[in-house]
Motif scaffolding. Structure first.
Motif, PDB file in Angstrom:
ATOM      1  N   LYS A 123      -3.228  -3.811 -15.431  1.00  0.00           N
ATOM      2  CA  LYS A 123      -2.088  -3.615 -15.179  1.00  0.00           C
ATOM      3  C   LYS A 123      -2.011  -2.878 -13.464  1.00  0.00           C
ATOM      4  O   LYS A 123      -2.908  -2.166 -13.437  1.00  0.00           O
ATOM      5  N   LEU A 124      -1.251  -3.445 -12.855  1.00  0.00           N
ATOM      6  CA  LEU A 124      -1.043  -2.993 -11.350  1.00  0.00           C
ATOM      7  C   LEU A 124       0.017  -1.730 -11.221  1.00  0.00           C
ATOM      8  O   LEU A 124       1.202  -2.417 -11.263  1.00  0.00           O
ATOM      9  N   HIS A 125      -0.127  -0.539 -11.460  1.00  0.00           N
ATOM     10  CA  HIS A 125       0.796   0.479 -11.010  1.00  0.00           C
ATOM     11  C   HIS A 125       1.895   0.108  -9.943  1.00  0.00           C
ATOM     12  O   HIS A 125       1.457  -0.398  -8.732  1.00  0.00           O
ATOM     13  N   ILE A 126       2.980   0.427 -10.054  1.00  0.00           N
ATOM     14  CA  ILE A 126       3.993   0.343  -8.848  1.00  0.00           C
ATOM     15  C   ILE A 126       3.584   0.946  -7.460  1.00  0.00           C
ATOM     16  O   ILE A 126       3.863   0.506  -6.543  1.00  0.00           O
ATOM     17  N   PHE A 127       2.893   2.288  -7.691  1.00  0.00           N
ATOM     18  CA  PHE A 127       2.282   2.814  -6.214  1.00  0.00           C
ATOM     19  C   PHE A 127       1.085   2.033  -6.049  1.00  0.00           C
ATOM     20  O   PHE A 127       0.761   2.117  -4.959  1.00  0.00           O
ATOM     21  N   GLY A 128       0.348   1.332  -6.822  1.00  0.00           N
ATOM     22  CA  GLY A 128      -0.681   0.422  -6.447  1.00  0.00           C
ATOM     23  C   GLY A 128      -0.157  -0.878  -5.631  1.00  0.00           C
ATOM     24  O   GLY A 128      -0.671  -1.066  -4.531  1.00  0.00           O
ATOM     25  N   VAL A 129       1.204  -1.458  -5.812  1.00  0.00           N
ATOM     26  CA  VAL A 129       1.737  -2.396  -5.035  1.00  0.00           C
ATOM     27  C   VAL A 129       1.883  -1.990  -3.762  1.00  0.00           C
ATOM     28  O   VAL A 129       1.924  -2.567  -2.723  1.00  0.00           O
ATOM     29  N   LEU A 130       2.481  -0.433  -3.604  1.00  0.00           N
ATOM     30  CA  LEU A 130       2.899   0.154  -2.470  1.00  0.00           C
ATOM     31  C   LEU A 130       1.584   0.423  -1.536  1.00  0.00           C
ATOM     32  O   LEU A 130       1.667   0.275  -0.369  1.00  0.00           O
ATOM     33  N   GLY A 131       0.477   0.891  -2.337  1.00  0.00           N
ATOM     34  CA  GLY A 131      -0.903   0.804  -1.578  1.00  0.00           C
ATOM     35  C   GLY A 131      -1.189  -0.448  -1.043  1.00  0.00           C
ATOM     36  O   GLY A 131      -1.633  -0.447   0.186  1.00  0.00           O
ATOM     37  N   CYS A 132      -1.137  -1.655  -1.531  1.00  0.00           N
ATOM     38  CA  CYS A 132      -1.341  -2.927  -1.095  1.00  0.00           C
ATOM     39  C   CYS A 132      -0.422  -3.194   0.034  1.00  0.00           C
ATOM     40  O   CYS A 132      -0.867  -3.654   1.094  1.00  0.00           O
ATOM     41  N   ALA A 133       0.896  -2.889  -0.083  1.00  0.00           N
ATOM     42  CA  ALA A 133       1.847  -3.037   1.187  1.00  0.00           C
ATOM     43  C   ALA A 133       1.416  -2.250   2.375  1.00  0.00           C
ATOM     44  O   ALA A 133       1.663  -2.817   3.499  1.00  0.00           O
ATOM     45  N   LEU A 134       0.764  -1.100   1.981  1.00  0.00           N
ATOM     46  CA  LEU A 134       0.580  -0.400   3.461  1.00  0.00           C
ATOM     47  C   LEU A 134      -0.761  -0.804   3.852  1.00  0.00           C
ATOM     48  O   LEU A 134      -0.781  -0.633   5.194  1.00  0.00           O
ATOM     49  N   CYS A 135      -1.497  -1.556   3.150  1.00  0.00           N
ATOM     50  CA  CYS A 135      -2.923  -1.995   3.620  1.00  0.00           C
ATOM     51  C   CYS A 135      -2.519  -3.320   4.566  1.00  0.00           C
ATOM     52  O   CYS A 135      -3.145  -3.460   5.596  1.00  0.00           O
ATOM     53  N   VAL A 136      -1.593  -4.030   4.096  1.00  0.00           N
ATOM     54  CA  VAL A 136      -1.087  -4.964   4.853  1.00  0.00           C
ATOM     55  C   VAL A 136      -0.224  -4.471   6.121  1.00  0.00           C
ATOM     56  O   VAL A 136      -0.736  -5.379   7.201  1.00  0.00           O
ATOM     57  N   VAL A 137       0.530  -3.919   6.083  1.00  0.00           N
ATOM     58  CA  VAL A 137       1.241  -3.187   7.189  1.00  0.00           C
ATOM     59  C   VAL A 137       0.272  -2.984   8.158  1.00  0.00           C
ATOM     60  O   VAL A 137       0.469  -2.946   9.473  1.00  0.00           O
ATOM     61  N   GLY A 138      -0.657  -1.791   7.673  1.00  0.00           N
ATOM     62  CA  GLY A 138      -1.709  -1.255   8.612  1.00  0.00           C
ATOM     63  C   GLY A 138      -2.739  -2.484   9.198  1.00  0.00           C
ATOM     64  O   GLY A 138      -2.901  -2.146  10.475  1.00  0.00           O
ATOM     65  N   SER A 139      -2.750  -3.401   8.484  1.00  0.00           N
ATOM     66  CA  SER A 139      -3.696  -4.545   9.139  1.00  0.00           C
ATOM     67  C   SER A 139      -3.114  -5.233  10.168  1.00  0.00           C
ATOM     68  O   SER A 139      -3.768  -5.640  11.067  1.00  0.00           O
ATOM     69  N   ILE A 140      -1.744  -5.704   9.911  1.00  0.00           N
ATOM     70  CA  ILE A 140      -1.048  -6.269  10.921  1.00  0.00           C
ATOM     71  C   ILE A 140      -0.899  -5.570  12.153  1.00  0.00           C
ATOM     72  O   ILE A 140      -1.042  -6.032  13.311  1.00  0.00           O
ATOM     73  N   THR A 141      -0.740  -4.269  11.994  1.00  0.00           N
ATOM     74  CA  THR A 141      -0.603  -3.374  13.198  1.00  0.00           C
ATOM     75  C   THR A 141      -1.870  -3.367  14.067  1.00  0.00           C
ATOM     76  O   THR A 141      -1.749  -3.409  15.293  1.00  0.00           O
ATOM     77  N   ILE A 142      -2.945  -3.253  13.514  1.00  0.00           N
ATOM     78  CA  ILE A 142      -4.190  -3.161  14.151  1.00  0.00           C
ATOM     79  C   ILE A 142      -4.587  -4.729  14.734  1.00  0.00           C
ATOM     80  O   ILE A 142      -5.074  -4.877  15.825  1.00  0.00           O
ATOM     81  N   VAL A 143      -4.175  -5.675  13.929  1.00  0.00           N
ATOM     82  CA  VAL A 143      -4.509  -7.034  14.353  1.00  0.00           C
ATOM     83  C   VAL A 143      -3.659  -7.449  16.037  1.00  0.00           C
ATOM     84  O   VAL A 143      -4.056  -7.961  17.001  1.00  0.00           O
ATOM     85  N   LEU A 144      -2.419  -7.025  15.683  1.00  0.00           N
ATOM     86  CA  LEU A 144      -1.686  -7.067  17.044  1.00  0.00           C
ATOM     87  C   LEU A 144      -2.006  -6.217  18.086  1.00  0.00           C
ATOM     88  O   LEU A 144      -1.516  -6.624  19.287  1.00  0.00           O
TER      89      LEU A 144
END
Length: 346
Positions: free
Chosen positions: A117-138
């Motif tokens: 089970k992936l908790h709803i806050f785990g989904v939020l954590g995944c989203a934060l990692c993606v946003v942070g990664s895109i920010t660094i890449v750009l």
């Protein structure tokens, strides 16, 4: 003219940075998938033999006869090779933080394939990692042009990086000789500190060796230079040291504690070492640097949230133990000790 205005505002990534980005993303995909494939192999082997976690004289190594487990190991090796190659093309400030994406891939695949089970806050954590990664890449700095491995050696022997290396070695010796014997089994930072400090030097050595191999494959032989072999020696020495103390940490403390702390310390020190040695931020303005740091902090927040909530379940009842339906073994909801997890070193 208007259609090209965005190109004037943003120069884009260099060809080398794009190659490094693709390799880093591929590495995260392979490594994240490898955890799930190996877990499936371990469960399949455990159903017909002795479990890997069964520490008896009769073994616990039946998974070595399971092809699926070996597929997972090969997948991890491919991921590590891709991660190694990424450092030859892109700066560490771009490659290293993207390692968090392997955690996301592992968590999502575990939710889909292993029914974890992936908790709803785990989904939020995944989203934060993606946003942070895109920010660094750009906003990541361009990889500096290097014509020979001797140039990398010159950067490594400049006073600023030599001072950093000496401070790292002094800190490592203090931790190993004084703090670990006294506090190693009660303070996770002792083992993780050694892994992270040595890891920052390891990545710089990997980058030097990777550049040497890249130039060699492109037609400029760097194997004739002693600096190439010096970097090779440092890579092997650092990785062996990291593996030793990381295994100690995983054997003593909960993986949910070790993993995020190690990621934060290792990534922070690696970026610091890269900024000192390769001067990644010299060609950037303060806005770009601050944006990169914000992206890094966003990834750290997402990683912490994902690890903190991975054992949580939705609902009003929280139990202290739960049974793994597939292997019939009781697992602690928040285990105090664990040892069966692999983590990337570079």
């Amino acid at each position: 003219m208007t259609s090209h205005s965005w190109r004037d505002a943003y120069s884009g990534m260099s060809a080398d940075n794009i190659k490094g980005l693709i390799l880093a993303l591929s590495s995260s995909l392979f490594i994240g998938s490898s955890f799930i494939i190996k877990k499936k192999g371990l469960k399949k082997a455990g159903a017909s033999g002795i479990r890997a976690g069964n520490y008896t004289r009769s073994g616990g190594y039946s998974y070595l006869y399971e092809p699926l487990w070996w597929v997972g190991m090969i997948t991890m090796v491919v991921g590590e090779v891709a991660n190694f190659a990424a450092y030859a093309f892109a700066p560490a400030i771009l490659v290293t933080p993207l390692g968090a994406l392997s955690i996301i891939i592992s968590a999502v695949l575990a939710h889909i394939i292993l029914r974890e089970k992936l908790h709803i806050f785990g989904v939020l954590g995944c989203a934060l990692c993606v946003v942070g990664s895109i920010t660094i890449v750009l906003h990541a700095p361009q990889e500096r042009a290097i014509e020979s491995v001797t140039e990398v050696w010159d950067l490594a022997t400049e006073p600023a990086f030599v001072l950093y290396g000496v401070l790292v070695l002094v800190a490592v010796f203090i931790l190993v000789l004084y703090y670990i014997p006294l506090y190693g089994h009660t303070h996770v930072l002792c083992y993780i500190g050694v892994c992270s400090l040595v890891g920052s030097l390891s990545v710089m050595s990997v980058k030097g060796l990777g550049i040497a191999l890249k130039l060699t494959f492109s037609g400029t032989n760097q194997l004739v230079y002693p600096q190439t072999w010096a970097f090779t020696f440092f890579v092997l020495l650092c990785i062996i040291t990291q593996m030793n103390y990381l295994n100690k940490a995983l054997d003593t403390f909960n993986t949910a504690v070790v993993s995020p702390i190690y990621y934060v310390m290792f990534t922070s020190l690696t970026i610091l070492a890269s900024v000192i040695m390769f001067k990644d931020w010299d060609g950037q303005d303060p806005t770009q640097i601050i944006t990169e740091l914000c992206g890094f902090v966003t990834i750290l927040s997402g990683t912490f949230l994902l690890h903190k909530t991975k054992d949580m379940v939705d609902g009003p009842v929280r139990v202290s133990k739960h049974m793994d339906e597939e292997d019939g073994m009781y697992n602690e909801g928040i285990p105090l000790r664990t040892s069966n997890m692999n983590m990337r070193l570079t």
